[in-house]
Motif scaffolding. Sequence first.
Motif, PDB file in Angstrom:
ATOM      1  N   LEU A  98       0.803  -1.206  -0.028  1.00 43.32           N
ATOM      2  CA  LEU A  98       0.054   0.029  -0.071  1.00 43.32           C
ATOM      3  C   LEU A  98       0.864   1.333   0.041  1.00 43.32           C
ATOM      4  CD1 LEU A  98      -2.923  -0.962   2.509  1.00 43.32           C
ATOM      5  CD2 LEU A  98      -3.105  -0.444   0.080  1.00 43.32           C
ATOM      6  N   HIS A 140      -2.048   4.977  -3.646  1.00 43.54           N
ATOM      7  CA  HIS A 140      -3.364   5.572  -4.216  1.00 43.54           C
ATOM      8  C   HIS A 140      -3.188   6.978  -4.480  1.00 43.54           C
ATOM      9  CE1 HIS A 140      -5.277   1.645  -3.617  1.00 43.54           C
ATOM     10  NE2 HIS A 140      -4.678   1.685  -2.504  1.00 43.54           N
ATOM     11  N   HIS A 347     -16.147  -0.106 -15.550  1.00 46.01           N
ATOM     12  CA  HIS A 347     -16.858   0.093 -14.087  1.00 46.01           C
ATOM     13  C   HIS A 347     -18.238   0.803 -14.996  1.00 46.01           C
ATOM     14  CE1 HIS A 347     -13.238   1.653 -11.624  1.00 46.01           C
ATOM     15  NE2 HIS A 347     -13.405   0.233 -11.669  1.00 46.01           N
TER      16      HIS A 347
ATOM     17  N   ILE B 128      -4.902   1.386   7.308  1.00 47.00           N
ATOM     18  CA  ILE B 128      -4.963   0.196   6.587  1.00 47.00           C
ATOM     19  C   ILE B 128      -3.264  -0.031   6.077  1.00 47.00           C
ATOM     20  CG2 ILE B 128      -5.363   1.480   4.350  1.00 47.00           C
ATOM     21  CD1 ILE B 128      -7.355  -1.126   4.044  1.00 47.00           C
ATOM     22  N   ILE B 152      -5.810  -7.085   1.964  1.00 44.65           N
ATOM     23  CA  ILE B 152      -5.686  -5.851   2.378  1.00 44.65           C
ATOM     24  C   ILE B 152      -5.280  -4.457   1.471  1.00 44.65           C
ATOM     25  CG2 ILE B 152      -4.096  -4.436   4.184  1.00 44.65           C
ATOM     26  CD1 ILE B 152      -4.151  -6.720   6.130  1.00 44.65           C
ATOM     27  N   ARG B 153      -4.668  -5.087   0.470  1.00 48.80           N
ATOM     28  CA  ARG B 153      -4.240  -4.247  -0.441  1.00 48.80           C
ATOM     29  C   ARG B 153      -5.097  -3.755  -1.264  1.00 48.80           C
ATOM     30  NH1 ARG B 153      -3.989  -2.044  -4.643  1.00 48.80           N
ATOM     31  NH2 ARG B 153      -2.719  -2.195  -6.526  1.00 48.80           N
ATOM     32  N   PHE B 154      -6.323  -4.671  -1.530  1.00 45.59           N
ATOM     33  CA  PHE B 154      -7.337  -4.321  -2.434  1.00 45.59           C
ATOM     34  C   PHE B 154      -8.770  -3.727  -2.095  1.00 45.59           C
ATOM     35  CE2 PHE B 154      -5.783  -4.792  -6.691  1.00 45.59           C
ATOM     36  CZ  PHE B 154      -4.723  -5.434  -6.578  1.00 45.59           C
ATOM     37  N   ILE B 155      -8.562  -3.966  -0.713  1.00 47.45           N
ATOM     38  CA  ILE B 155      -9.902  -3.174   0.000  1.00 47.45           C
ATOM     39  C   ILE B 155     -10.037  -1.805  -0.362  1.00 47.45           C
ATOM     40  CG2 ILE B 155     -10.958  -2.669   2.075  1.00 47.45           C
ATOM     41  CD1 ILE B 155     -10.360  -5.292   3.269  1.00 47.45           C
ATOM     42  N   PRO B 156      -9.080  -0.934  -0.190  1.00 46.49           N
ATOM     43  CA  PRO B 156      -9.280   0.529  -0.678  1.00 46.49           C
ATOM     44  C   PRO B 156      -9.661   0.567  -2.017  1.00 46.49           C
ATOM     45  CG  PRO B 156      -7.200   0.096   0.700  1.00 46.49           C
ATOM     46  CD  PRO B 156      -7.864  -1.049   0.303  1.00 46.49           C
ATOM     47  N   THR B 157      -8.832  -0.236  -3.036  1.00 47.82           N
ATOM     48  CA  THR B 157      -9.076  -0.182  -4.350  1.00 47.82           C
ATOM     49  C   THR B 157     -10.600  -0.556  -4.610  1.00 47.82           C
ATOM     50  OG1 THR B 157      -6.854  -0.812  -4.843  1.00 47.82           O
ATOM     51  CG2 THR B 157      -8.107  -0.804  -6.628  1.00 47.82           C
ATOM     52  N   PHE B 158     -11.070  -1.704  -4.338  1.00 47.48           N
ATOM     53  CA  PHE B 158     -12.500  -1.996  -4.610  1.00 47.48           C
ATOM     54  C   PHE B 158     -13.535  -0.866  -4.230  1.00 47.48           C
ATOM     55  CE2 PHE B 158     -10.800  -5.241  -6.983  1.00 47.48           C
ATOM     56  CZ  PHE B 158     -10.835  -6.486  -6.236  1.00 47.48           C
ATOM     57  N   MET B 159     -13.198  -0.376  -2.991  1.00 46.76           N
ATOM     58  CA  MET B 159     -14.098   0.560  -2.298  1.00 46.76           C
ATOM     59  C   MET B 159     -13.939   1.842  -3.301  1.00 46.76           C
ATOM     60  SD  MET B 159     -14.021   0.393   1.888  1.00 46.76           S
ATOM     61  CE  MET B 159     -15.698   1.000   1.858  1.00 46.76           C
ATOM     62  N   ASP B 161     -13.417   1.460  -6.610  1.00 50.44           N
ATOM     63  CA  ASP B 161     -14.080   1.165  -7.707  1.00 50.44           C
ATOM     64  C   ASP B 161     -15.931   1.112  -7.545  1.00 50.44           C
ATOM     65  OD1 ASP B 161     -11.905  -1.647  -8.735  1.00 50.44           O
ATOM     66  OD2 ASP B 161     -11.894   0.648  -8.996  1.00 50.44           O
TER      67      ASP B 161
ATOM     68  N   ALA C  21     -11.177  -9.805  -0.402  1.00 46.82           N
ATOM     69  CA  ALA C  21     -11.491  -8.444  -0.556  1.00 46.82           C
ATOM     70  C   ALA C  21     -12.713  -7.869  -1.164  1.00 46.82           C
ATOM     71  CB  ALA C  21     -10.226  -7.634  -1.145  1.00 46.82           C
ATOM     72  N   VAL C  25     -15.672  -5.902   0.909  1.00 45.49           N
ATOM     73  CA  VAL C  25     -16.139  -4.679   0.636  1.00 45.49           C
ATOM     74  C   VAL C  25     -17.774  -4.731   0.069  1.00 45.49           C
ATOM     75  CG1 VAL C  25     -16.193  -3.038  -1.485  1.00 45.49           C
ATOM     76  CG2 VAL C  25     -13.953  -4.141  -0.405  1.00 45.49           C
ATOM     77  N   LEU C  80      -8.908  -5.556  10.828  1.00 46.08           N
ATOM     78  CA  LEU C  80      -9.410  -4.312  10.181  1.00 46.08           C
ATOM     79  C   LEU C  80     -10.867  -3.746  10.611  1.00 46.08           C
ATOM     80  CD1 LEU C  80      -8.031  -2.615   7.841  1.00 46.08           C
ATOM     81  CD2 LEU C  80      -9.379  -3.787   6.230  1.00 46.08           C
TER      82      LEU C  80
END
Lengths: 484, 264, 180
Positions: A98, A140, A347, B128, B152-159, B161, C21, C25, C80
């Motif tokens: 991250l 990000h 998307h 995170i 953990i890496r992709f939770i923010p990415t998918f949110m 998205d 993930a 989500v 988390l």
Amino acid sequence: MIRFEHVTYTYPFADRPAVRGLTFSAGPGELVLVTGESGCGKSTLMRLANGLCPGWFGGRLEGRVMIDGQDSLRIPLKDMSRRIGTLFQDPEQQFFALDVADELAFAHEWQGQAAEVTREKVNRAAARFGISHILGQSIHELSEGQKQKVGLASILSQEPRALVLDEPTANLDPESTAELAKTLLAMKEKGMAILVVDHRLYWLKDAADRVLVMDRGEICACGHPGLLSDDALRRARGLRGWQVKDERCFLPENPVPERRADERGLRMDEVCFAYKGQPPLFEKASAFLGPGVTALIGGNGTGKTTLARLMTGLNTASGGRFFIDGAEAAPKDLLRRVGIVLQNADHQLHMKTVRQELEVCLTLADRLDGGRKTPGGGLEPRVQELLELFGLGHLANRHPQSLSGGEKQRLVIACAFAKRPDVLILDEPTSGLDGGNMRRIAKALRQIAGRGACVLVITHDLELMRLACTRALRLPLRGGEKTA
Amino acid sequence: MQALSVSDKQAGVAAASAAARKNALDVRARMAVSVLASLVTIGIASPEGQLVLFAGSLAYALSARRGRAIALAYAVMALMAGLASLCTWAISLLSPAMPFQPRGLAVPFLRGAVMMNVVLPLALTCRIQEMLSALKNLKLPFCIYIPAAVMIRFIPTFMNDIRQVAETLKIRGYRLCFGEMLRHPLMLLRLMFTPLLFRSLRTSEELGMAAELKGLEAKSRFVPMCGRPWTRNDTLLVLGALAVALLAAYCHLKWGTLSARAMR
Amino acid sequence: MKHFFSDWRAQDLVVIGVFAAASKVATLLVALAGGGMNPVSLMGKNLIFTMLLVVMLFRVDRPGTLLLFTIINSIVSMLLLGASVTLLPPMLAAGLAGELAMLCGRGTKRVWNKVLGAAVFDIVSKGLSLGVTWLFTRENPAMLVMVVPFVGIGYLGSLGGLFTGVKAVRELRHAGIIRQ
């Protein structure tokens, strides 16, 4: 370093080879550019070079791919990264961590290297690419150019002797593209063999030693980069331009006329906006968007995406007013009358077939519109009209996710157009597209504008600007005065 | 001059994060406290014992210094407790075999509060990004670390998205509201999550390729670049938790069993 | 046991992580959008979870996938989102039950074998979570009675997820994303 000897490769579920009879080499200190229209086999060539075909994809390989004098079939995939590094089109999709430092360290940590050795390699890689100041930053928060540097730093910290890049400029602005060209030149001079697969050609004019043009799985032209100056060849093979002017300097400025009740277009009058806790992005800024295709031009952080969001009503301005066709428009009016096509087509696709996708969009548009702009007749004729306008007729029953990049892009533009918006905003509609698809999109935009819509394009694609845009709206917008 | 200020800033950032790491509690200590609290709170069946646990765990939760978040969690919990009380009262009217007993409600609610108190510091104090470092400290095997790190890496990415998908639907004219969820639940789920499904498959393919090309395999030995050592504060936390647990058990045995007998 | 831990390919582990993930989500957002106790969102989040589970099991066709997915989900939820550690044992048990079911059903068609595993996992995990609830509320049995309808409604969503999972696999084949 990389040598292909009569290579023919067939994917496991395919009935014919994806590439046939490929023979070429890229030696130390050489940069080879591979180009061709979508589906020509460039990606397969790249996968053969880095061992993904057949190491990952399976399939049948005839001929030999030699990496550093060794048959690639004898090199386990996990050892490939120490010989050939691969940078994918979207570097972020390769990131495991991250933040930047963790990403640079990741591969070394899993190779069991001592902590001090890993730290040293991370610092060296970061210094080499000028990203030491962002080591603690989240991935990000990085710009596209920064992501690419992180991706390259991570790959090169493994010290491979060759590098394969898959469409590295797809998401980059012209400045970052030029910087990447300089970086590759420096790496070439240090003896690295580089294979670049890309649709954009102009940026490697001074760096490429050889060009391979592919068509239907075969190399149809090979030689000095100068061969790309042949217009006929480029047109026949659906390639992009070789000499590309920076249109950003030449597009006339978008005028802001005095407000009239009968004017056509979108006007923003003394608009103010700031994100929470940040300095204002727009302060009493005014602009006008008339019928036609306008390019939205500005550097990173000048607010191109934010402006698009304000115009669409997704963000609400803290001050100022918006007008559409002379009448003041509230944010919910903007949402109804402004369409936007976001960068990521995936998307924006939800249904099982292309036809269903358009049907849903038309139904939603009718609901939003309350029947005001809906032409007479049922849904089917309007679906057919959209399919024909955007060249999607033969794809009507295909699953949207099975379409190629260019086809998806045309579909999402068609979906946005289904709303019959007064203003249509597109964010990087030709990112990663070949010359043929880019020209089709440019034609579609001109047709949409020809029907009276105001089209605003956020794009780094200089060729799209030349083909479709007639004027530019430049950021930052000066506040309190009319831009001339 | 600029280079000096950049390196000063880097050194400053490094020093600040080192100091923060030194003061922060290790995730292993926090998880140990969670496990201990779970076992003890389930075992102790008296309000007296539970009150001791509640007091100790509340002090631990407040040490996270996230008063507003904790207050919000308690507000929600109070609402749930109110609704639960109402429901159990209604059930007692329908079924005399299950009479409404306020004392009988106390222990379950206190259990819930204790669990909330011990998990909130874990959830609230780690950003995170720090989760990945926390995972490294757990020294998990390859087959658990990699998917956990990827998750953990992709939770923010998918949110992000999903946010973009929601905006697209809003622009197209789809009303994303509770009413729409009731009227067309399946359609809404399809519109919102089909892109996520396809994105998951594409992402997993590309990342999988990257993993193979980076040479990741089960036989790999993991050596973190920056480890976080176990500190005195971690030991104190675990010992403190043990002390509270023992005190709670003592109170339960001394007073809790007596009062339970008195109730019968 | 050592064989279980050491015999995984990175690509399979990545798929498990990505789907974990996505499911986290998706279920979080449905719960937030509709409220955690609302029957529609209860069913919706269970439906989505099970659907993604079926697709993932189809995509990573090897023993231990479901168990590993459960372990990962539990650990990360705990770190988390503050999920209770008391749910870990029942989830593990449910994962094992699902794996056993898939092992016994190995002769059936691949997608139905995965549906069987997901179905067993769902019912065992719901049942055992009620057991954990009983441990927490045993002093007041009425509270357990109160929770049962919510778990039941959630399970209906899971049942729906089994069918949508099969439909999703068919759609993915139609899209050419996964192959027979």
